[in-house]
Enzyme design. Sequence first.
Site, mmCIF file in Angstrom:
data_model
loop_
_atom_site.group_PDB
_atom_site.id
_atom_site.type_symbol
_atom_site.label_atom_id
_atom_site.label_comp_id
_atom_site.label_asym_id
_atom_site.label_seq_id
_atom_site.Cartn_x
_atom_site.Cartn_y
_atom_site.Cartn_z
ATOM 1 N N GLY A 9 15.298 -6.664 5.352
ATOM 2 C CA GLY A 9 15.400 -5.230 5.107
ATOM 3 C C GLY A 9 16.709 -4.665 5.615
ATOM 4 O O GLY A 9 16.808 -3.505 5.993
ATOM 5 N N LEU A 13 17.713 2.034 5.270
ATOM 6 C CA LEU A 13 18.098 3.079 6.238
ATOM 7 C C LEU A 13 18.348 2.480 7.624
ATOM 8 O O LEU A 13 19.415 2.668 8.227
ATOM 9 C CB LEU A 13 16.973 4.123 6.303
ATOM 10 N N GLY A 15 18.411 -0.799 8.492
ATOM 11 C CA GLY A 15 19.311 -1.960 8.432
ATOM 12 C C GLY A 15 20.770 -1.551 8.440
ATOM 13 O O GLY A 15 21.598 -2.136 9.156
ATOM 14 N N TYR A 136 -0.613 0.929 4.034
ATOM 15 C CA TYR A 136 0.582 0.643 4.863
ATOM 16 C C TYR A 136 0.165 0.438 6.313
ATOM 17 O O TYR A 136 0.626 -0.492 6.979
ATOM 18 C CB TYR A 136 1.524 1.836 4.730
ATOM 19 N N CYS A 164 9.012 6.598 15.543
ATOM 20 C CA CYS A 164 8.497 7.811 14.899
ATOM 21 C C CYS A 164 9.220 7.925 13.554
ATOM 22 O O CYS A 164 9.857 6.968 13.112
ATOM 23 C CB CYS A 164 8.777 9.024 15.784
ATOM 24 N N ASN A 165 9.150 9.080 12.877
ATOM 25 C CA ASN A 165 9.852 9.223 11.595
ATOM 26 C C ASN A 165 11.362 9.073 11.802
ATOM 27 O O ASN A 165 11.911 9.605 12.755
ATOM 28 C CB ASN A 165 9.551 10.593 10.984
ATOM 29 N N ILE A 166 11.998 8.361 10.902
ATOM 30 C CA ILE A 166 13.423 8.042 11.030
ATOM 31 C C ILE A 166 14.192 8.759 9.917
ATOM 32 O O ILE A 166 13.663 8.944 8.815
ATOM 33 C CB ILE A 166 13.656 6.524 10.882
HETATM 34 P P1 NAP Z 1 14.149 1.277 3.389
HETATM 35 O O1 NAP Z 1 15.349 2.101 3.559
HETATM 36 O O2 NAP Z 1 13.199 1.549 2.276
HETATM 37 O O3 NAP Z 1 14.628 -0.264 3.296
HETATM 38 C C1 NAP Z 1 13.658 -1.251 3.024
HETATM 39 C C2 NAP Z 1 14.355 -2.578 3.120
HETATM 40 O O4 NAP Z 1 13.412 -3.616 2.847
HETATM 41 C C3 NAP Z 1 15.492 -2.724 2.104
HETATM 42 O O5 NAP Z 1 16.530 -3.486 2.669
HETATM 43 C C4 NAP Z 1 14.819 -3.477 0.977
HETATM 44 O O6 NAP Z 1 15.710 -4.253 0.195
HETATM 45 C C5 NAP Z 1 13.907 -4.404 1.770
HETATM 46 N N1 NAP Z 1 12.791 -4.882 0.968
HETATM 47 C C6 NAP Z 1 11.794 -4.146 0.426
HETATM 48 N N2 NAP Z 1 10.955 -4.948 -0.270
HETATM 49 C C7 NAP Z 1 11.453 -6.229 -0.160
HETATM 50 C C8 NAP Z 1 11.064 -7.492 -0.649
HETATM 51 N N3 NAP Z 1 9.959 -7.637 -1.397
HETATM 52 N N4 NAP Z 1 11.820 -8.570 -0.347
HETATM 53 C C9 NAP Z 1 12.927 -8.449 0.414
HETATM 54 N N5 NAP Z 1 13.360 -7.274 0.923
HETATM 55 C C10 NAP Z 1 12.625 -6.177 0.631
HETATM 56 O O7 NAP Z 1 13.262 1.260 4.711
HETATM 57 P P2 NAP Z 1 13.614 1.766 6.189
HETATM 58 O O8 NAP Z 1 13.306 3.228 6.262
HETATM 59 O O9 NAP Z 1 14.942 1.236 6.580
HETATM 60 O O10 NAP Z 1 12.465 1.025 7.020
HETATM 61 C C11 NAP Z 1 12.775 -0.118 7.786
HETATM 62 C C12 NAP Z 1 11.534 -0.444 8.594
HETATM 63 O O11 NAP Z 1 11.204 0.674 9.430
HETATM 64 C C13 NAP Z 1 10.299 -0.702 7.731
HETATM 65 O O12 NAP Z 1 9.569 -1.799 8.259
HETATM 66 C C14 NAP Z 1 9.494 0.593 7.846
HETATM 67 O O13 NAP Z 1 8.098 0.340 7.682
HETATM 68 C C15 NAP Z 1 9.826 1.024 9.246
HETATM 69 N N6 NAP Z 1 9.676 2.472 9.516
HETATM 70 C C16 NAP Z 1 10.361 3.377 8.745
HETATM 71 C C17 NAP Z 1 10.226 4.748 9.045
HETATM 72 C C18 NAP Z 1 10.979 5.810 8.277
HETATM 73 O O14 NAP Z 1 10.755 7.016 8.524
HETATM 74 N N7 NAP Z 1 11.889 5.449 7.369
HETATM 75 C C19 NAP Z 1 9.391 5.170 10.103
HETATM 76 C C20 NAP Z 1 8.737 4.196 10.864
HETATM 77 C C21 NAP Z 1 8.895 2.842 10.551
HETATM 78 P P3 NAP Z 1 16.445 -3.568 -1.086
HETATM 79 O O15 NAP Z 1 17.353 -2.548 -0.505
HETATM 80 O O16 NAP Z 1 17.158 -4.688 -1.743
HETATM 81 O O17 NAP Z 1 15.352 -2.958 -1.912
HETATM 82 O O1 GFB Z 2 8.000 12.008 5.781
HETATM 83 P P1 GFB Z 2 6.740 12.380 5.098
HETATM 84 O O2 GFB Z 2 6.706 12.254 3.598
HETATM 85 O O3 GFB Z 2 5.538 11.495 5.592
HETATM 86 O O4 GFB Z 2 6.378 13.891 5.526
HETATM 87 P P2 GFB Z 2 4.608 11.590 6.882
HETATM 88 C C1 GFB Z 2 5.353 14.541 4.860
HETATM 89 C C2 GFB Z 2 5.235 16.000 5.326
HETATM 90 O O5 GFB Z 2 6.399 16.744 4.899
HETATM 91 C C3 GFB Z 2 4.038 16.636 4.643
HETATM 92 C C4 GFB Z 2 5.993 17.724 3.926
HETATM 93 O O6 GFB Z 2 3.546 17.671 5.454
HETATM 94 C C5 GFB Z 2 4.682 17.176 3.381
HETATM 95 O O7 GFB Z 2 3.899 18.231 2.801
HETATM 96 N N1 GFB Z 2 7.050 17.858 2.907
HETATM 97 C C6 GFB Z 2 7.662 19.015 2.570
HETATM 98 C C7 GFB Z 2 7.596 16.861 2.190
HETATM 99 N N2 GFB Z 2 8.576 18.806 1.603
HETATM 100 C C8 GFB Z 2 8.565 17.453 1.362
HETATM 101 C C9 GFB Z 2 9.307 16.609 0.487
HETATM 102 O O8 GFB Z 2 10.183 17.061 -0.305
HETATM 103 N N3 GFB Z 2 9.048 15.277 0.522
HETATM 104 C C10 GFB Z 2 8.095 14.749 1.358
HETATM 105 N N4 GFB Z 2 7.900 13.397 1.378
HETATM 106 N N5 GFB Z 2 7.347 15.522 2.205
HETATM 107 C C11 GFB Z 2 4.658 9.017 6.511
HETATM 108 C C12 GFB Z 2 3.698 7.881 6.181
HETATM 109 O O9 GFB Z 2 3.897 10.158 6.841
HETATM 110 O O10 GFB Z 2 5.442 8.704 7.652
HETATM 111 C C13 GFB Z 2 4.463 6.616 5.919
HETATM 112 O O11 GFB Z 2 2.930 8.225 5.025
HETATM 113 C C14 GFB Z 2 5.570 6.371 6.922
HETATM 114 O O12 GFB Z 2 3.550 5.538 5.888
HETATM 115 C C15 GFB Z 2 6.302 7.617 7.372
HETATM 116 O O13 GFB Z 2 5.082 5.718 8.040
HETATM 117 C C16 GFB Z 2 7.164 7.370 8.575
HETATM 118 O O14 GFB Z 2 5.403 11.720 8.120
HETATM 119 O O15 GFB Z 2 3.552 12.585 6.611
#
Ligand code: NAP
Ligand code: GFB
Length: 321
Positions: A9, A13, A15, A136, A164-166
């Site tokens: 990955g 974001l 990575g 998930y 937390c959320n990133i």
């Molecule tokens: P992201 O931007 O969606 O990136 C996902 C990465 O995984 C990409 O490099 C993607 O490759 C790769 N990937 C997806 N499916 C794959 C597959 N089948 N085989 C090989 N590679 C694959 O995700 P992120 O936000 O950086 O998240 C990274 C980690 O943090 C994840 O484990 C996620 O669950 C965790 N996390 C994220 C958040 C958040 O708010 N973003 C919060 C808490 C935890 P491609 O670019 O080639 O598609």
């Molecule tokens: O980041 P988010 O989509 O996921 O935030 P969670 C959702 C909250 O933001 C809800 C409001 O209260 C939505 O109603 N919101 C407002 C929006 N405008 C928007 C918009 O334009 N897009 C989105 N997406 N939301 C996720 C989990 O929960 O947290 C995933 O479902 C993951 O599995 C992620 O772990 C980190 O924070 O609610």
Amino acid sequence: MTKTVLVTGGTGLVGKALETVIKERNTSDVWYFAGSKDGDLTVLTETKALYEKVKPTHVIHLAAMVGGLFYNMNNNLDFLRKNLQINDNVLQTAFEHGCVKVVSCLSTCIFPDKTTYPIDETMVHNGPPHDSNFGYSYAKRLIDVQNRAYFEKNGSVFTSVIPCNIFGPHDNFKPEVSHVIPGMIYRMHKLINEDTATKEEDKVFTVFGSGKPLRQFIYSLDLAKLMLWVLEDYDKVDPIILSVDESDEVTILQVAASIAKAFNFKGKIVCDTSKADGQYKKTASNKKLRTLKPDFKFSNFEESINTSVKWFIENYETARK
Ligand code: NAP
Ligand code: GFB
């Protein structure tokens, strides 16, 4: 010992944030940032081929099917199956390769929906997760179970972090997939730059949901620095929460206001309560992190939002949208 670190990955974001931080450091270690073009990790043969190619001593496992609330709500089966497949392939192949350490990624959204606050690392399995993302959540929780099984088998240090959320540069801005911050950045940019006939002060930006839910947000570059610390200095199998303080929790409406300020948006902001709110809160304690790493300084939220908005505007052509 010179490490060879495979980052699954590595093109996403988190990575990309890791790659940025590593580039700023003088390291003799070898780093390989893999994306799906390097192999589909839901396929065991492709996973094995990637390990054969990179021959990692360490793995930072980020690869996952990832998305915001609305994407999760509509795809729980895919989130469950794809992430179970990826996690089992990556962890078992790391085990077979004798990797010294694997650091995987959980999320604060996988904790029990009915819980006391603040949430801490001991509470991961204390009850069902929120309905919106059960697929998930269960796939991620199983990483913790797998890590314990590998440790019991031969003492492998397979551990996990719970961010937390990133948010930050290189996020996924695709509106049907994205998390709230990139989703609102994308939509506000679109509102400002289309329909030039309407005066900006007459434009209306819609926040999905009530705007009342509470979230903690960590800037991707801060998370990357903390994950590197975990790789180097945290050797417990038990997960560790990597989150900003409880007092840094903000409402979704406050996030919209910060994004509007970064765009210098002159219009109105309204909430569409016909859309889901998801979890109301998932307040996590970073006490364990603060105890082990008391000197860490988190970036300022508003400044990080500004940087993320600026990045999106400057990279609009190539950003994931
Ligand atoms: P992201 O931007 O969606 O990136 C996902 C990465 O995984 C990409 O490099 C993607 O490759 C790769 N990937 C997806 N499916 C794959 C597959 N089948 N085989 C090989 N590679 C694959 O995700 P992120 O936000 O950086 O998240 C990274 C980690 O943090 C994840 O484990 C996620 O669950 C965790 N996390 C994220 C958040 C958040 O708010 N973003 C919060 C808490 C935890 P491609 O670019 O080639 O598609
Ligand atoms: O980041 P988010 O989509 O996921 O935030 P969670 C959702 C909250 O933001 C809800 C409001 O209260 C939505 O109603 N919101 C407002 C929006 N405008 C928007 C918009 O334009 N897009 C989105 N997406 N939301 C996720 C989990 O929960 O947290 C995933 O479902 C993951 O599995 C992620 O772990 C980190 O924070 O609610």
